[in-house]
Design an enzyme around this catalytic site. Sequence first.
Site: not given
Lengths: 303, 303, 303, 303, 303, 303
Positions: E118, E153, E185, E219, E240
Site C-alpha cells: 500500500r 501548494k 506578495k 506579485e 496574478d
Amino acid sequence: MPDLNHDLVRRIVREALEEDGAFQDVTTLTTVPQEQMGRAIFLAKEAGVLAGLPVAAAAFAAVDPAIVVSNAVEELPPGGRRTVITLRPGLHDGAVLEPGTVIAHVEGPLAPILSAERVALNFLQRLSGVATATKRLKDAVEGLPVRIVDTRKTTPGLRALERYAVQVGGGQNHRFNLADGVLIKDNHVAAGRARGLTLGQVIASARAGAPHTLRIEVEVTSFEEAREAVDAGADVILLDNMTPAEMQRCVAMIAGRALTEASGGITAENARAIAESGVDIISSGALTHSAPALDISLEIEAS
Amino acid sequence: MPDLNHDLVRRIVREALEEDGAFQDVTTLTTVPQEQMGRAIFLAKEAGVLAGLPVAAAAFAAVDPAIVVSNAVEELPPGGRRTVITLRPGLHDGAVLEPGTVIAHVEGPLAPILSAERVALNFLQRLSGVATATKRLKDAVEGLPVRIVDTRKTTPGLRALERYAVQVGGGQNHRFNLADGVLIKDNHVAAGRARGLTLGQVIASARAGAPHTLRIEVEVTSFEEAREAVDAGADVILLDNMTPAEMQRCVAMIAGRALTEASGGITAENARAIAESGVDIISSGALTHSAPALDISLEIEAS
Amino acid sequence: MPDLNHDLVRRIVREALEEDGAFQDVTTLTTVPQEQMGRAIFLAKEAGVLAGLPVAAAAFAAVDPAIVVSNAVEELPPGGRRTVITLRPGLHDGAVLEPGTVIAHVEGPLAPILSAERVALNFLQRLSGVATATKRLKDAVEGLPVRIVDTRKTTPGLRALERYAVQVGGGQNHRFNLADGVLIKDNHVAAGRARGLTLGQVIASARAGAPHTLRIEVEVTSFEEAREAVDAGADVILLDNMTPAEMQRCVAMIAGRALTEASGGITAENARAIAESGVDIISSGALTHSAPALDISLEIEAS
Amino acid sequence: MPDLNHDLVRRIVREALEEDGAFQDVTTLTTVPQEQMGRAIFLAKEAGVLAGLPVAAAAFAAVDPAIVVSNAVEELPPGGRRTVITLRPGLHDGAVLEPGTVIAHVEGPLAPILSAERVALNFLQRLSGVATATKRLKDAVEGLPVRIVDTRKTTPGLRALERYAVQVGGGQNHRFNLADGVLIKDNHVAAGRARGLTLGQVIASARAGAPHTLRIEVEVTSFEEAREAVDAGADVILLDNMTPAEMQRCVAMIAGRALTEASGGITAENARAIAESGVDIISSGALTHSAPALDISLEIEAS
Amino acid sequence: MPDLNHDLVRRIVREALEEDGAFQDVTTLTTVPQEQMGRAIFLAKEAGVLAGLPVAAAAFAAVDPAIVVSNAVEELPPGGRRTVITLRPGLHDGAVLEPGTVIAHVEGPLAPILSAERVALNFLQRLSGVATATKRLKDAVEGLPVRIVDTRKTTPGLRALERYAVQVGGGQNHRFNLADGVLIKDNHVAAGRARGLTLGQVIASARAGAPHTLRIEVEVTSFEEAREAVDAGADVILLDNMTPAEMQRCVAMIAGRALTEASGGITAENARAIAESGVDIISSGALTHSAPALDISLEIEAS
Amino acid sequence: MPDLNHDLVRRIVREALEEDGAFQDVTTLTTVPQEQMGRAIFLAKEAGVLAGLPVAAAAFAAVDPAIVVSNAVEELPPGGRRTVITLRPGLHDGAVLEPGTVIAHVEGPLAPILSAERVALNFLQRLSGVATATKRLKDAVEGLPVRIVDTRKTTPGLRALERYAVQVGGGQNHRFNLADGVLIKDNHVAAGRARGLTLGQVIASARAGAPHTLRIEVEVTSFEEAREAVDAGADVILLDNMTPAEMQRCVAMIAGRALTEASGGITAENARAIAESGVDIISSGALTHSAPALDISLEIEAS
C-alpha cells in the site's frame, strides 16, 4: 513464527551501546590494539529457553561489522576448555538450553567484542529470561486448550522485544498497547457509573466508537459483573483475580458467548488449575516484569 | 543530593507513553468524556523506599498539563475509603513506605489520567524497587565505612533513572559507562597476555592512554593478582567473587595503597560480612537487574 | 591509537552536508550531468600534520557511495599538472605534510564530488589545523616527560572530532566533559567558602559524592592554595596561569603526592620553559579554539 | 534586522550542553547544593562587537529556567569589584564593547549557572568574534557603496548562527547554501569544457535549469573570462583573487550589466582599495573561518 | 535531469511504513510464512506519465532487502494473465503509460511484499498523478517558449518528491521555499503601505536585505501595479489572476525588462491562451495540490 | 468526540514550517519589520465542513507564541470589508461553512503571520476538504444504520490528521494501520491457496496467531466466497466492489453471523443504494485520497 522488527532492534541496540559509552570504551581503547583478533562463545550457565540471539548479534554488528556471530558452534568437552573442536548445527531462538550449552560463537576484532559484550549479554539474558518464564507457564498447561499471553506490564522501551520473547517461549501476545485493543477496566466502568451509565451502556459506548475491527473486552471481578458484561455483548471477559472455581462458574454461565481471559496472580504452580476452569486465555504480567534474567556468559579468548 | 535530568525524564516518559499508545487510548476515548474530572491516590501496597515520583508526575504532565500531582496528600482512615480527609505534608523520593501509605494524589481530567496510569506505575514501581533494594543493602552495612554502588547491569535505556534510584536508596554510583571510567577486567588482561604483556604492562598502557582525570581500576580474582595489580600502581582493586576471608587478606596486603571494591554475588545477607573485611566499596548488579518492583497502585475515583 | 567513532562521523558529516544543501546543489545539478566522471587530489598548500582524512572521505561517501577516496596517490611532478603518474603508498592521519604534498585522490561521478567538496575541505582543514597546533606544542617539549592535553574549549558539536585531531597531533585528552571528570574550579571553591567551607571540605565533598573511579582535580592560582589542595588529598593540581618559577616551587612542594597540570596562556614559545618546571601535564585551549585551519585544496579534473 | 531562529538556537544550545555533559556535571553536583543562589556578570576583556547574547541566555535557560539573564546591568567602578551598583540600560547584540564593559548579568541558582558557563561563553566569544571581524571590514569601506558578505566557509553546524553574527557586525549574507543560490565555479566550467561546452553554454544550462527566482553568478579569474561571462548573460560576476586594478578594469567593462563580487584574500587592510575598484560586493571566508574569539569572561559571585 | 535525494526518499518511505504499521502487519504475519516467495507486477490502469518508481522500490527495500524491483518486465498478452513471458527493457520515470502497461516487476519473499504494497502504491500513484498533470499542461503549450512551474501548494512533508514529479512531467520548479526565493506578495506590499512606503520602496527594501544571489519577484494584480513594479526594478513580475489580454498588455509594457509569470486558475484548457500572451513562466498550484492519483495496481502472484 | 494528538500536531506542523523555510522567510524578513502588528481572518470561500482549526492555530503558535488565534470572530457585512465589528461566538471544527463565513481571526506580529500563512492554509484546506467529503457521504445515508469509515489510502505522514477530519465530518475510523486490525485480502488468500490451504484454513491461521482482542475481517468478491468466509468464522466480511443487489444477497445469507462492510467505488451518489442493501459499514478511500481541498483564504490587514 515469532516476529522481530530488525530495524527496531538496530535502533534499540544502538541506543543501548551509546548509553553504555561503547564507542568510547576508554579501557579497551588503551589496552587492546585494534588489530588484535579474538573469539568467544556464548555459554548457558543455567537451564532455560534461548531468546534474543539476533539482538545480541546486532550489538556486535553495530560496533564493528567485521565481527561474525555464528550459530555453527563447536562442541566443548565436558567442563573443559576448547581442545576438541566439533562444529555442529547451531541453536536458534527457542532452543532449550542446559547448563553448559554452547549457544553460538563470536569471532573478530577483540576490542569491539569487549566493548559490546555487556550490552549483548544484557539483552540476551533478559529476553531468555522472559522466554523461559513463558515456556514454564506453557508447559504447566500442556494439553489444555488455553492460550498464554503477556500484558502491558513490560519494560519501558523494550515492549516489542519482550513480546517477541514471549512468542519464542510459546506464548502469544495480548494487545500491543492502548491504541490497538479495547479493554474496559473497572475504572472505565466506574467513570461511566459516576455519569449514571450501566455497564451495558459503557460497553455500548465503546462498541459505537471503536473501530469495527476490534473486539470489546471487559474486566470483571465477580460472577454478576461477568453476567452483566456478556449479556451486554462483550466479546471477551477478563476474569480478574478469581479462584478457579469462580472462573469455572463464569465459563459455564458464558457458555461460549464470549472468550474468557484469566488474569491476576498467575504462577506456574496455579496455572493448570486455572486452565482447567475452561478459560480460553491466561494472561501474566510477571512474564515480562518479573522474569529473572537467564544466566548466560560470554567467554572470550584473545589470539 | 540525588540528581535527575528532567529533560531526559521527559523524553523517556514520552517515548514510553508513545510505545503504550497512550495518545490513542481507544478504550478511554470511547468511554470517558474529555470533560469528566477525577482524582486518584498512589498507594503503597508493601514496605519500601519511594523513588520515581517526579517520573510518574512527568507521565501525567505529558498527556495533559491540567493534571496536578501533589505531595500534599490526605490521610486515609485505616483500611477504609476516603471519608476523613486530612491534608498532611507529602512524601518525597527517599521516604520510607509502609503498606497503606498514601504517597501522593493526582487530580484532573479523568481520561488522560487513565491513559497514563500504567506508564506512571511502571516507572514508579521499578524505581522504588531499586531504591528499596539499595536501602536494604545499605542498612545491612550500617555503621561500617563502606560505599554501596551500582554497576552497568542496568536496563537498556533506563540507566540514568536506575542510578538515580540507587542514590535515593542511599547508594552511590560506579562509573556511568565505558567512557567515563577505567576498569581493566580479566579479558583485557588476557588480551594483553596473549600479546606477551604482564598485568603491570597492561595497567601501564591504560595509565598512559587514559585521561589523567581517571583512576585505574583492575579486576582481580586472587590474592596474587591483587598484589600484582597494586604493585603495578592500580588505584582501585576490584576483588571479584572472593570470600570475606580472602578479601580481608587482600585488604591487609594492599594496606591503603589502593581502594578496594568487592563484587560478585552480593546479597543483603552476606553484605555485612563482606564489609567487615575492610573493603571500601561494595558493588551489586542485582540492585538494578534483579530488584523486584515495589507494589504500588493507583486508586482512581471518578467524579 | 587515535580513536574515531565512525558512526558519529557519519552523522556529523551528514548534518553538515544537509546544512550546506549538498543534496540540492542547484548549480551542479544544472551544469554537470550525473554520468560525467571526474577525479581530484587533495593537495597540501602549507606544512602541517594531516588529520581528518576519514571525515573528508565520509563526506564523499555520504553523497555518493560510488566515489572512491584512496590513499594510493600519484606523484605530481614538482609544480606541474599530472603528467607523470606514479602510484605510491598513501598518507594517513598523522602524516607530516609539506607544501605540495599530494594527500589522497578522489575518483568517481563528478557532480557529487563537486557538491561535497566544501564540506570535505572544511573538516579536513580544521582538523589538520588542530593536529598541526598540537604537534607544534608537542615538538616544543620533546624529550621532557610531560603530557600535552586539550580542554573543553572546543567547537560546539565537534568536540569528539577535535579531540581526535589532538591525538593525531601527538597530544592526549583531558576529561571529555563535565560528566566524566572532576575539576574543582575557583567558582566551586568560592561557592563553598560562601557557605563557610574550607577548600579541604569542598574537596572532601567531591570525594564523597563522585564515583570512586574519578580522580579529584583542583584548580589553584597560588602556592598556598596548591599546598592546601594537596594537603586535603587532591589527586591532581591544576596550576592556573602561574609562571614557570611558581610552578616549579609548587611541583617541589607537592613532591609527587599529586599530579600537576599547567594551564593558561600556553604557547609553542613558552611550553618548554613550563614543561621544565616539572609539571606532568600541559593543557591548552588554543589547540582547539584558536588553531588556524591548514590550507588544503581539492584540485578537480573533469573527464 | 538581524534574524535569529530561536528554535534552532535552542536545539543547537541543547546539543552543546549535552556534548559537554552539563546535565551530569559531577563536580558541581558534589560541591554546590541546589539551593545556593548566585550571580555573575559577562565582562568584555577586549574591544569588539557584541553578538550572541540571546544564545548565551538560551544556554542558561536550558539548564534551569529559574536563571535570569538581564541586560539591565550594574556599573562596575573602574578595575574594581562591585561596590557601587548603578543599574543602567543594558546592551544588545551589535553594541560596541571596550575592555571592562559589563555586558549583562546572570542571576539564579548557582549550580546550573556553573554547569552552563562554558557553553554560554563558547558561543558568545565565537559569535562576538565574527561580528567584530565583520565590523572591522565594514569600517574599512565606510562611505563606499559596497556590501560586505560572508561565504560558505562556516563552522559545520553553526552556519545560521555565524551568518547572524555577520549581520550583527554590519555585513550581509551570501547564499545560505548550495540549494539557494547559483554560483558557477571554475570546476563547473571545467566540467562543461570537458564535454565541449563554452562558458556561455554552461551559463545557459544553469539558466535553463535553475528556478527563475535565482540569479546566475559566475566565478572568473581573468578579464577575458569576465567578459565572456557577462556577454553570456551572467547576473553576477565573482572576480576571484584579482588585484584592485584588474577588478577596476572588469567593472568598467561590465558597466552595470551585472553585479560584481570581489573574493579571495580580503583583509581589513586591502578592503578599501578593493572597494574603490567599484565592485558591488566583497565576500570574505575569513569572517567566519578565521575570526578570533573575542575575550569575554563570566565573573561569578556565590551568595 | 530530475533529481531525487535518495536519502530523503529512504527517510520518508520509512516513516510512511511505520505510520502504516508495515513492520507489524498482523494479518500477513499470521497467514503468510516468511519463506513463501512471490512476484508481482505494477500495472497501469489508465494513461499517464510514470513517476516515483524509485520511491516505490525504496518501500520494498525498506521492509526486506531481498525483494528485487526490476525494470526488466515481461510482456502480458492483451487483457490476459501471464502465460507468454517476454522480457523487455523496462520503464523509467517519465515513461508514458497506457492502460495495461506493465511498469516493473517485484520479486522476493511474499510477506514483506504484501506489507509494503500500500505504501509503495500510495507514493507511485500520487507522484505519477503529479507528473501526468504537469505533462498535460506542458503539452498544452507545446512549441511556445514558456516554462511550466510548480508552487508552494504542496503536500506537507512531500514537497521534494512532488517537485521531482513536476520535473519528471516536463515542468520546472519555482523557489523551493520561503528561504530561497524572494516573492513580494500583496500582503508584503500592504504591510509596507501601512507604514507609508510605496511599492518601489518595498522592493528596494527587499533588494537591500536579500542575498544578492536572489532575484526580486513581485506579485501584481493590475497593469498599473505591474508598471510600478518593473519601474522599481523588479526582476520578475507575477501577474496574478489576469486575463490573457491583460497579460499581453503587461508583457508589452514590460518589454523584456523583467521576466513575467502568470499565476492563478491555470488549467490545461486555458494554458495555451495564457502562454500566447507572451509570459515567460506559468505557475500552477493545482499540479501538486489537485492532481488526481494515477490508477496503478500491484498484481501479486504467490508461488 | 474527535480526538487530536496535540503533540503530534505540533511535530507535523513544525516539520511543515521547516520544509517551507518559514523560519528564514527572506521576503518577509526584508520587507516587514518585526514590530509591525497585524490581523487577519480565515474566510470560507465555498460551502463545507470546517476541520483543522487547531492545526492552523498550531502553525501560527510555532512561529510566534504572541500570535493569537481566536474563535471569537467579528461579523463581516455582506461582501464588504470590516467596518461593522460584532463579536460573536466562534466556530469549531465540525461547523458548517457557507461562502463568506468568517471562521476565526488571527492577531499579532505581522511578519510571522505572513511566514506561517501558507502552511496554516494548506492544513486547514486539506482537512476541511476531508471533513466535507465525509459529511456528504454521511448525509447521503442519513437515517440508515450504517457506519461511514475511512481506509488506509491516506496521505503519507498525515494519516492521524486525516482520520481526525473523517471523525469531524461524522465518519468513523477503520483500523489505523496493519498492526492494529486483521484484514485478510485476496492476496493473503491466494498465498494460502498456493500452499494448499482453503479460505477456512487461512482464517483459522489468522485467528490462531492474532491477538484475541482483534476481530478477523475477510475480503471477498463473490457470494460464494462470502459464504465460505462466514462459515469459517470470519467476524467481518468485506464485500469488495459488489452491486447493491449482490450485497443484499450476501447480507441475507450472513444473517447477522458477521458484520458486513461495503467497499470499492463508493460515491455520494451510490452510497444510499449501497447502505440500503443492509451492510453495516461503508468504507471509502476517496474520503482521504481524493477529497478536493476546501477553498479557504486568509485575509490579512496590516496596521
